[in-house]
Structure formats: structure tokens, C-alpha cells
Motif scaffolding. Structure first.
Motif, PDB file in Angstrom:
ATOM      1  N   ASN A 125      22.672  24.696 -36.945  1.00  0.00           N
ATOM      2  CA  ASN A 125      23.300  24.126 -36.517  1.00  0.00           C
ATOM      3  C   ASN A 125      22.158  23.118 -36.271  1.00  0.00           C
ATOM      4  N   PHE A 126      21.198  24.134 -36.774  1.00  0.00           N
ATOM      5  CA  PHE A 126      19.354  23.805 -36.752  1.00  0.00           C
ATOM      6  C   PHE A 126      18.575  23.536 -37.983  1.00  0.00           C
ATOM      7  N   ARG A 127      17.995  22.340 -37.966  1.00  0.00           N
ATOM      8  CA  ARG A 127      17.455  22.347 -39.139  1.00  0.00           C
ATOM      9  C   ARG A 127      16.089  21.398 -38.616  1.00  0.00           C
ATOM     10  N   ILE A 128      15.148  22.287 -39.891  1.00  0.00           N
ATOM     11  CA  ILE A 128      13.589  21.270 -39.918  1.00  0.00           C
ATOM     12  C   ILE A 128      13.712  20.063 -41.257  1.00  0.00           C
ATOM     13  N   TYR A 129      13.202  18.897 -40.879  1.00  0.00           N
ATOM     14  CA  TYR A 129      12.797  19.087 -42.163  1.00  0.00           C
ATOM     15  C   TYR A 129      11.636  17.975 -41.920  1.00  0.00           C
ATOM     16  N   VAL A 130      10.844  18.130 -43.512  1.00  0.00           N
ATOM     17  CA  VAL A 130       9.844  16.989 -43.670  1.00  0.00           C
ATOM     18  C   VAL A 130       9.677  15.345 -44.109  1.00  0.00           C
ATOM     19  N   PRO A 131       9.828  14.865 -43.974  1.00  0.00           N
ATOM     20  CA  PRO A 131       9.054  13.359 -44.853  1.00  0.00           C
ATOM     21  C   PRO A 131       8.424  12.812 -46.082  1.00  0.00           C
ATOM     22  N   VAL A 132       8.618  12.125 -46.724  1.00  0.00           N
ATOM     23  CA  VAL A 132       8.004  12.637 -47.443  1.00  0.00           C
ATOM     24  C   VAL A 132       8.245  11.124 -48.447  1.00  0.00           C
ATOM     25  N   ASN A 133       7.394   9.988 -48.836  1.00  0.00           N
ATOM     26  CA  ASN A 133       7.021   8.757 -48.929  1.00  0.00           C
ATOM     27  C   ASN A 133       7.620   8.660 -50.643  1.00  0.00           C
ATOM     28  N   ALA A 134       7.174   7.942 -51.003  1.00  0.00           N
ATOM     29  CA  ALA A 134       7.746   7.410 -52.608  1.00  0.00           C
ATOM     30  C   ALA A 134       7.365   8.459 -53.802  1.00  0.00           C
ATOM     31  N   ALA A 135       5.577   8.724 -53.693  1.00  0.00           N
ATOM     32  CA  ALA A 135       5.446   9.934 -54.423  1.00  0.00           C
ATOM     33  C   ALA A 135       5.829  10.737 -54.056  1.00  0.00           C
ATOM     34  N   GLY A 136       6.443  11.732 -53.566  1.00  0.00           N
ATOM     35  CA  GLY A 136       6.520  12.539 -53.100  1.00  0.00           C
ATOM     36  C   GLY A 136       5.558  13.550 -52.223  1.00  0.00           C
ATOM     37  N   THR A 137       4.888  12.482 -51.951  1.00  0.00           N
ATOM     38  CA  THR A 137       3.548  13.520 -50.415  1.00  0.00           C
ATOM     39  C   THR A 137       4.101  13.175 -49.722  1.00  0.00           C
ATOM     40  N   ASP A 138       3.839  14.300 -49.000  1.00  0.00           N
ATOM     41  CA  ASP A 138       4.275  14.944 -47.766  1.00  0.00           C
ATOM     42  C   ASP A 138       3.234  13.481 -46.731  1.00  0.00           C
ATOM     43  N   ILE A 139       4.150  13.120 -45.511  1.00  0.00           N
ATOM     44  CA  ILE A 139       3.693  12.188 -44.660  1.00  0.00           C
ATOM     45  C   ILE A 139       3.602  13.143 -42.963  1.00  0.00           C
ATOM     46  N   TYR A 140       2.849  12.840 -42.157  1.00  0.00           N
ATOM     47  CA  TYR A 140       2.384  13.807 -41.766  1.00  0.00           C
ATOM     48  C   TYR A 140       2.846  13.131 -40.324  1.00  0.00           C
ATOM     49  N   VAL A 141       3.068  13.459 -39.762  1.00  0.00           N
ATOM     50  CA  VAL A 141       4.037  13.850 -38.119  1.00  0.00           C
ATOM     51  C   VAL A 141       3.692  14.300 -37.276  1.00  0.00           C
ATOM     52  N   HIS A 142       2.897  12.793 -36.906  1.00  0.00           N
ATOM     53  CA  HIS A 142       1.835  12.668 -35.293  1.00  0.00           C
ATOM     54  C   HIS A 142       2.912  12.578 -34.027  1.00  0.00           C
ATOM     55  N   ALA A 143       3.847  11.946 -34.296  1.00  0.00           N
ATOM     56  CA  ALA A 143       4.926  12.009 -33.854  1.00  0.00           C
ATOM     57  C   ALA A 143       5.191  12.405 -32.596  1.00  0.00           C
ATOM     58  N   LYS A 144       6.029  11.999 -31.121  1.00  0.00           N
ATOM     59  CA  LYS A 144       6.671  12.972 -29.906  1.00  0.00           C
ATOM     60  C   LYS A 144       7.342  12.144 -29.529  1.00  0.00           C
ATOM     61  N   VAL A 145       8.709  12.581 -30.054  1.00  0.00           N
ATOM     62  CA  VAL A 145       9.923  11.700 -29.622  1.00  0.00           C
ATOM     63  C   VAL A 145      10.727  12.633 -29.644  1.00  0.00           C
ATOM     64  N   ALA A 146      11.669  12.128 -28.761  1.00  0.00           N
ATOM     65  CA  ALA A 146      13.152  13.359 -28.807  1.00  0.00           C
ATOM     66  C   ALA A 146      13.727  12.224 -27.970  1.00  0.00           C
ATOM     67  N   VAL A 147      15.397  12.441 -28.919  1.00  0.00           N
ATOM     68  CA  VAL A 147      16.721  11.969 -28.581  1.00  0.00           C
ATOM     69  C   VAL A 147      17.556  12.639 -28.070  1.00  0.00           C
ATOM     70  N   ILE A 148      18.077  12.713 -26.730  1.00  0.00           N
ATOM     71  CA  ILE A 148      19.423  13.584 -27.094  1.00  0.00           C
ATOM     72  C   ILE A 148      20.744  12.952 -26.717  1.00  0.00           C
ATOM     73  N   ASP A 149      21.555  12.995 -27.420  1.00  0.00           N
ATOM     74  CA  ASP A 149      22.949  12.136 -27.016  1.00  0.00           C
ATOM     75  C   ASP A 149      23.004  10.915 -27.039  1.00  0.00           C
ATOM     76  N   ASP A 150      21.675   9.844 -27.904  1.00  0.00           N
ATOM     77  CA  ASP A 150      21.555   8.268 -27.871  1.00  0.00           C
ATOM     78  C   ASP A 150      21.993   8.753 -26.305  1.00  0.00           C
ATOM     79  N   ARG A 151      21.708   9.057 -25.403  1.00  0.00           N
ATOM     80  CA  ARG A 151      21.654   8.306 -23.859  1.00  0.00           C
ATOM     81  C   ARG A 151      19.661   8.566 -23.236  1.00  0.00           C
ATOM     82  N   PHE A 152      19.108   9.394 -23.738  1.00  0.00           N
ATOM     83  CA  PHE A 152      18.427  10.064 -23.709  1.00  0.00           C
ATOM     84  C   PHE A 152      16.429   9.755 -24.794  1.00  0.00           C
TER      85      PHE A 152
END
Length: 493
Positions: free
Chosen positions: A328-355
Motif C-alpha cells: 500500500n506504499f508507492r513512490i512515483y516520479v512525474p515526467v513530461n511529454a518528452a519523458g524528462t523528469d519533472i523536479y518536485v519541489h512542492a511540499k503538499v500533504a492531503v489526508i483522507d481529503d479532510r486535511f
């Protein structure tokens, strides 16, 4: 529904926002905050980790902020000489600009401009950084999140390949960059102003008085996501001289994992804290575990950061996935249409859509106890927020982030979830060949990488650990200790 945030336990203050909106990626944020600065009446107050006087806030638009940040601030000073522009930046990050003649030129122009008051923050233990990213305008409008007004931050939500606007001041292209901040109006902005002025006092020993009452308007063309919502502020701060240590962010991360029932969707730059990993592992090993998904960069930005962070993340990820509930645990990396990694600098957390949590704190040791950090939180369990329909808003914001990364529209995410797919199954069903989310691969670590990860070199938890990394407990020892502690704690709750 009980709130997760609690003043004195895992947050500093809870204040009202008359309007609040999550802003994704710097192209929109820079445009919005530049226009807000132009409307400012009394003070523009910036507290941050880094900045670059050479960048453009709007390389894709016309307007006064289309030119360099250095020129834009001088124009603001000329337009309203009575308006204060106070800037507090981490000294190491800011002093890098002296390596550039052009940047130094703009800094000199700022220093001789009377309305601009620029200070560097070095009031922290050696090896720490001032990592908050806050803008406060007239103490009535504020932004708080992960976006620095710095080089290599600007990007659109499309993260297009070869975007001509995505270049450094020297004209060099850089890879796609994903980031998030919150825009807030009302008493919460005043609270962030208090936090900034407190930090100013620590850094400069001088008081920065509150501005007289001056209420700024919410941007006309920007619909708020939340109205009349209570927002919590969580901090991190190292002990320094008479300044006490604050670890609210760490307490809040652990609390939100403990209270997670269905899923946690988290975007973050780093994942190296054994305490947080142990909390995740403990929660996943319980009956009816939630799903926990992290969206992260494939490798840290910079050679030193990659050496210090990537190996530890691998060890923690593999340990969690090999433990009960690890599926039940996964880590994903976003890539753009050219397959280039998108660097994730965001710090976001959503818990149960209530937090919903947005801020500057990463899931590493430094952000939990060493660097100065600031996060803002919308918790639907708070009395003011209960029964207001904010859960639906948070659901839409989470789906919107997932749609951006997966290269699909919002309706596709909504339909996949309506088909009784969980968080991981939804992502797997929508992953494609172009702009998408790619699972972080499991890698074997070299002997050197294992050694660095085991001793958490470059990612100390406290000032004592910073100077004696070999004498502190190993990653494995700290993992075992916290796992035992969390088993007892989570079971009793």
C-alpha cells in the motif's frame, strides 16, 4: 471528525483566512504575487531561503514585472517611496549572488534605494538554513509554501518540453519544475507577519514594527478555494542562543500519518526521516491499512543533496515495501511529454481529503528539527471548518494535482475513483506513455552509498548530530527505536 492540528502540540497558531487558495507552479504564483506587490499600500515583506535579482517573474508575459526582479523592485520603490520593502534571506543562499556581476549590480541598487531594506539571516547554528518561503503584504495578504523567488523555479503546469521561457538568467535551459504555495488573506496573514517579524528580530536584533492597518483586496480574477476558513501554522526551528527549538512540523507529520484512515497523498522533495518512515510502516502494518503515495523527484537537485538523500530514501522505501502492508506504499516520479523528469519541489500533504497541508518542510531530518520551516494547514475537523463542504474542495485539489502529473483531465481521475479504484489503482489505471507518473525503481546501493545512508551524512536531526555524525545512532538503530515506540503509541490510540 476530530481535528488533527492542536495548538501547543503540533502547530503554533490557528487563525482565520477570509480567503485562501492553493497555487500550483511558479508561473501563476509569480504573476499573482507581483500584481499584489504593486497594489501594496504600506509594506512588502519577504522572508525566504533564496532569491535572484536577475530572474523575471513573468518571462511569458508583458508588464513591469516582465523585466528582472532587481528592476521590478526598484520600480516599486520609485512608485511609492513611502512603502517599505523589507527582505530577509538566508545568508548563504543570498550571498551566492555576489558571484555574478549582474546580480551584484542589482543588489547595490537595492541597498541605495531608501524604501528597500535587505537583510541576510545567519542567526542559526552552523550548517542550518533559513528555509521558510513567506511573502506578507500589509499584514493582510500572504503567501506561504514551497516556492522561492529564485532561479530555475519558474514553470507552467504543462511542464512543456523545451519551453523557451524556462531558462536561467544566463540563457541556459533547465528541466521542468513543480511547486506549490498558498495565498491567504485575513488574520492568518497577520500571524505570518508576526512570524516574519519575530524572525527579523532574531536575525537583525532590530524590531520591525507592524504596519498601520491597511487591508489589501483579494485579486479580482482569482477565485478562492476556501472562504472564512481556520488555518493552522506549523513551524520548525533549531535551538540557537536564546531561541528555543520548535518541532511542530515533525509532530504534525507523525500525527497525520497516525490519524490517516483511507489514504495519504503526499508531494515532497525528500524522504529520509526514519521517524516518519517508521510511522508509515507502523500505520500500514495495522488492520485495514490506508494507502500512502509519495510524488517525488527521481533524484535530489545537486550532487551533494543526491549523495545525502537518495540512498537513504532507497533504504527506507525498500524497508517499508518489504514490511506488512508494504503493497500500500508507492513512490512515483512525474515526467513530461518528452519523458524528462519533472523536479518536485512542492511540499503538499492531503489526508483522507479532510486535511490539506502546504509549506516549506521536507520529509527529512533537517526540516523536522534543524532548518527554519513554516507550513499552513486546512483541517476540516476544526469547529470553524466542519460542515462547510471543504472536504469536496480538498478532493478537487488533490485530483487536480494528480491530473496534472498523469497528463489527463480532472474528469478522468474522478471517473477512475468512481469505479471503486483506490489511490494506487487509480494512478496505475491512468498512467500513460507521455506526461505521466513513473514508479521510482528499486536500486542496489554501493558500499559508499550504504555507508552514507546508514549514518545519514548530510541530513542531521539536531545540531549535536551535525558535528558528530559517526557517534550518533545509525539509521537502522533509530528505525528500530521509533518503530517500537510507534507500535505502542498507535495501538493505544
Amino acid at each position: 471528525m476530530q481535528p488533527i492540528v492542536a495548538v501547543g502540540r503540533n502547530c503554533w497558531r490557528i487563525e482565520r483566512a477570509t480567503e485562501a487558495r492553493m497555487i500550483v507552479d511558479a508561473a501563476d504564483y509569480y504573476h499573482i504575487i507581483a500584481e499584489a506587490m504593486q497594489r501594496a499600500k504600506e509594506r512588502i515583506f519577504i522572508v525566504g531561503w533564496d532569491f535572484d535579482t536577475r530572474i523575471s517573474l513573468a518571462p511569458d508575459r508583458e508588464g513591469s514585472y516582465h523585466s528582472s526582479l532587481g528592476h521590478f523592485f526598484l520600480e516599486l520603490a520609485r512608485e511609492k517611496p513611502e512603502r517599505q520593502i523589507d527582505i530577509l534571506k538566508w545568508n548563504f543562499g543570498a550571498l551566492k549572488q555576489f558571484l555574478s556581476i549582474r546580480a551584484t549590480y542589482w543588489l547595490f541598487r537595492w541597498w541605495i534605494a531608501k524604501p528597500i531594506n535587505l537583510k541576510f539571516d545567519s542567526s542559526h547554528p552552523k550548517g542550518c538554513s533559513h528555509h521558510q518561503k513567506i511573502v506578507v503584504i500589509d499584514e493582510s495578504l500572504a503567501a506561504c509554501g514551497g516556492i522561492d523567488i529564485a532561479m530555475r523555479r519558474w514553470d507552467t503546469r504543462d511542464h512543456k518540453p523545451d519551453d523557451e521561457c524556462r531558462t536561467t538568467p544566463n540563457g541556459k535551459p533547465y528541466d521542468p519544475w513543480h511547486d506549490v504555495t498558498m495565498l491567504l488573506r485575513g488574520d492568518i496573514a497577520g500571524a505570518l507577519g508576526d512570524l516574519g517579524r519575530e524572525r527579523w528580530k532574531v536575525a537583525t536584533t532590530a524590531d520591525l514594527d507592524p504596519v498601520r492597518e491597511a487591508e489589501d483586496d483579494w485579486p479580482e480574477d482569482l477565485d478562492p478555494h476556501f472562504k472564512d476558513v481556520d488555518v493552522a501554522i506549523a513551524r520548525t526551528r533549531a535551538e540557537y542562543d536564546d531561541v528555543e527549538e520548535v518541532r511542530e512540523n515533525e509532530a504534525l507529520v507523525i500525527d497525520m500519518i497516525e490519524k490517516c484512515e483511507r489514504f495519504a497523498y503526499i508531494e515532497n522533495q525528500y524522504f529520509t526521516s526514519p521517524k516518519i518512515a517508521a510511522a508509515i510502516c507502523t500505520r500500514l502494518s495495522a488492520d485495514d491499512p490506508p494507502e500512502i503515495v509519495l510524488v517525488m523527484p527521481r533524484t535530489a537537485d545537486g550532487w551533494l543533496e543526491a549523495v545525502a538523500m537518495d540512498g537513504t530514501r532507497q533504504k527506507l522505501m525498500q524497508t517499508i515495501q518489504n514490511s506488512p502492508g508494504g503493497e500500500n506504499f508507492r513512490i512515483y516520479v512525474p515526467v513530461n511529454a518528452a519523458g524528462t523528469d519533472i523536479y518536485v519541489h512542492a511540499k503538499v500533504a492531503v489526508i483522507d481529503d479532510r486535511f490539506l497541508r502546504v509549506g516549506s518542510a521536507n520529509l527529512n531530518n533537517r526540516s523536522m528539527g534543524l532548518d527554519s520551516e513554516c507550513d499552513v494547514i486546512v483541517d476540516c475537523g476544526l469547529p470553524q471548518n466542519a460542515g462547510r463542504g471543504f472536504e469536496k474542495t480538498i478532493t478537487d485539489l488533490r485530483r487536480d494535482l494528480m491530473a496534472e502529473h498523469l497528463g489527463v483531465d480532472l474528469e478522468a481521475v474522478e471517473q477512475a475513483e468512481a469505479d471503486n479504484r483506490g489511490l494506487i489503482a487509480t494512478i496505475e489505471a491512468l498512467r500513460g506513455q507521455d506526461k505521466t507518473l513513473s514508479p521510482l525503481a528499486i536500486e542496489e546501493l554501493s558500499g559508499a552509498e550504504n555507508f552514507i545512508a546508514e549514518h545519514e551524512l548530510g541530513d542531521p536531526e539536531s545540531t549535536d548530530d551535525m558535528f558528530e555524525p559517526m557517534s550518533r545512532k545509525s539509521l537502522r538503530q533509530r528505525w528500530r527505536e521509533t518503530r517500537t515506540s510507534f507500535r505502542r503509541r498507535f495501538r493505544s490510540s
